[in-house]
Motif scaffolding. Sequence first.
Motif, mmCIF file in Angstrom:
data_model
loop_
_atom_site.group_PDB
_atom_site.id
_atom_site.type_symbol
_atom_site.label_atom_id
_atom_site.label_comp_id
_atom_site.label_asym_id
_atom_site.label_seq_id
_atom_site.Cartn_x
_atom_site.Cartn_y
_atom_site.Cartn_z
ATOM 1 N N SER A 1 25.308 108.124 -12.243
ATOM 2 C CA SER A 1 26.278 109.090 -12.740
ATOM 3 C C SER A 1 27.595 108.417 -13.083
ATOM 4 O O SER A 1 27.826 107.239 -12.778
ATOM 5 C CB SER A 1 26.529 110.165 -11.684
ATOM 6 O OG SER A 1 27.197 109.581 -10.570
ATOM 7 N N GLU B 1 27.215 107.363 -19.166
ATOM 8 C CA GLU B 1 25.987 107.243 -18.389
ATOM 9 C C GLU B 1 24.866 106.601 -19.194
ATOM 10 O O GLU B 1 23.998 105.927 -18.634
ATOM 11 C CB GLU B 1 25.534 108.623 -17.907
ATOM 12 C CG GLU B 1 26.370 109.201 -16.785
ATOM 13 C CD GLU B 1 25.804 110.517 -16.300
ATOM 14 O OE1 GLU B 1 24.673 110.872 -16.699
ATOM 15 O OE2 GLU B 1 26.489 111.205 -15.521
ATOM 16 N N TYR C 1 29.670 114.040 -8.735
ATOM 17 C CA TYR C 1 28.484 114.542 -9.434
ATOM 18 C C TYR C 1 27.728 115.475 -8.495
ATOM 19 O O TYR C 1 27.876 115.441 -7.268
ATOM 20 C CB TYR C 1 27.567 113.404 -9.890
ATOM 21 C CG TYR C 1 26.774 112.764 -8.771
ATOM 22 C CD1 TYR C 1 25.552 113.284 -8.359
ATOM 23 C CD2 TYR C 1 27.264 111.642 -8.095
ATOM 24 C CE1 TYR C 1 24.838 112.711 -7.324
ATOM 25 C CE2 TYR C 1 26.562 111.067 -7.057
ATOM 26 C CZ TYR C 1 25.354 111.613 -6.676
ATOM 27 O OH TYR C 1 24.647 111.049 -5.627
ATOM 28 N N ARG D 1 21.730 117.115 -13.863
ATOM 29 C CA ARG D 1 22.905 116.558 -13.202
ATOM 30 C C ARG D 1 24.159 116.803 -14.024
ATOM 31 O O ARG D 1 24.147 116.725 -15.252
ATOM 32 C CB ARG D 1 22.723 115.043 -13.003
ATOM 33 C CG ARG D 1 23.930 114.360 -12.332
ATOM 34 C CD ARG D 1 23.647 112.894 -12.063
ATOM 35 N NE ARG D 1 23.533 112.108 -13.262
ATOM 36 C CZ ARG D 1 22.990 110.896 -13.333
ATOM 37 N NH1 ARG D 1 22.489 110.353 -12.238
ATOM 38 N NH2 ARG D 1 22.923 110.246 -14.479
ATOM 39 N N SER E 1 28.232 115.353 -13.972
ATOM 40 C CA SER E 1 29.143 114.379 -13.372
ATOM 41 C C SER E 1 30.487 114.422 -14.078
ATOM 42 O O SER E 1 30.572 114.761 -15.273
ATOM 43 C CB SER E 1 28.553 112.974 -13.425
ATOM 44 O OG SER E 1 28.358 112.542 -14.752
#
Length: 504
Positions: free
Chosen positions: A210, A321, A382, A427, A429
């Motif tokens: 992340s 990322e 994250y 996810r 972040s």
Amino acid sequence: MQTYKRRTISLMVAGLFSTLAPNLMAAEQDPETRIRQLEQMMQQMQQQRAEQDKQIELLTKELVGIENQISQSKIAKTEEKGKSEGSPVYAAFKDGLVFDDGSGNWKLQINGRVQADYRDYADSDWRTDTFNIRRARFGGTFTFLKDYAVRIEGEYANATDGSRGTTALTYGYLDINWWKQARIRIGQFKPFFGLERAYGTNFTDFTELSLATNNGASFNSTYDRGVMVFGDPLPWLNYNAYVINGSGQNNDELNNSATITGGIAVITKVDNTKDIGFRVNANLAKLMNIENAVIHVGGSYSDGSVAYSSASATGISQATEANGVSFFNVAGLQNADADRRRQGFETALAYGPVKIQSEYISTNYRGDRSGQRYDNDINAWYVNVNWMLTGEAYADSYKSGVFGRIKPKNNMAMGKSGWGAWELGLRYSKFDASDFESMLPAANAGTAYTPKADAWTAGVKWIMTPNARIMLNYIRTDFDTPITVAGKTDDQEKALIMRAQYDF
């Protein structure tokens, strides 16, 4: 064997004849004579039975002798081919090729991995769509006298810009395992800070880390050189503490830096204090005997300097990322006695096939740059959620404060019913370096950076076997203000990454 068959048939015929012949004459004799004859026949039969027993005993001994001759012949042939005078070596496959002597005196485990990527950057002139070898590693761990281990591993993937090949040392250390509660590691290794960075790169939830933990502003390298003590003092408690250079992978720390001014080398003394850090984490589910679950909580801390080394850059930067564009860059910190202090908090909650994981990391920089004092923070965090569609439990892969290898309930195999394990993940972040906004380079026609960004990552993972997987991630990064790199300005980066991986 032919002699044995002939003797047995002869005895059977003789016995049959001797039994039938008297019966044919019995009808012409009186009872007394018949009784005497029967008594004589019984005596003869007993004598014949004794003789047969002797013959069987002789034949048995003959068979045993023949078998012994055959056995001796086989042994002689084996000796003619040669024999080993030393102890045997045993080989097996257990997440790596393992050779050992069976006594525990020594063991050699061969390990390797290949991560082959395809990266597609949508509508961007910053990066070119490419096939990429993210990691290609080969090495081994030699364990001797049970309590000592040496690990050596090399990285053979190309440089990210394709300009040169790299062959670099990743792991090179000695472990002293006198106590499970306090193992000692000396050399070049991965100092454990936070949960996501403690993962092995074979087992990350997504293709890349992340914005909070990938190499960049807060972490200059995955590997460093020094000494670390770590262990499991209790079944539910894990820790590590280390002292390292803080100058990154394959770098020795230097005390002086040299700059050229007017043709004269000017030596600048740099205060390079070592990085001192620790990580402590607990699995409360283990403490409370909750089956099939993980309740992970932990914290990390490190204190040191932005050390000057022979290969380190002169500033801090942060990439997306997707390893695409660098959107944040501040120069001139290493040579200005910059202190760096990091602290992080981590948690992971897993029950059965569902896991929620999160971290918060704050990095403080203090120092003097061009006569100006600064005391700035970078805050990043994250949160991600993962779901094993095929029902595998995350608790089965959790050990010593980190999640590891997922083993499918049914491995993927052609012609069989197994399809491996399938996982979905999401996810979010966030990266915030607003304190450094005034220190970013002045915008010009070719370059402009931003101090803030956030990213969404959605992924699907197919774990065909415990050692083979295919991952597909979509990553969208939004910049707080548009950035300009190589004359291209945009406020967003979108990337699609596919990875095929095998490790052993």
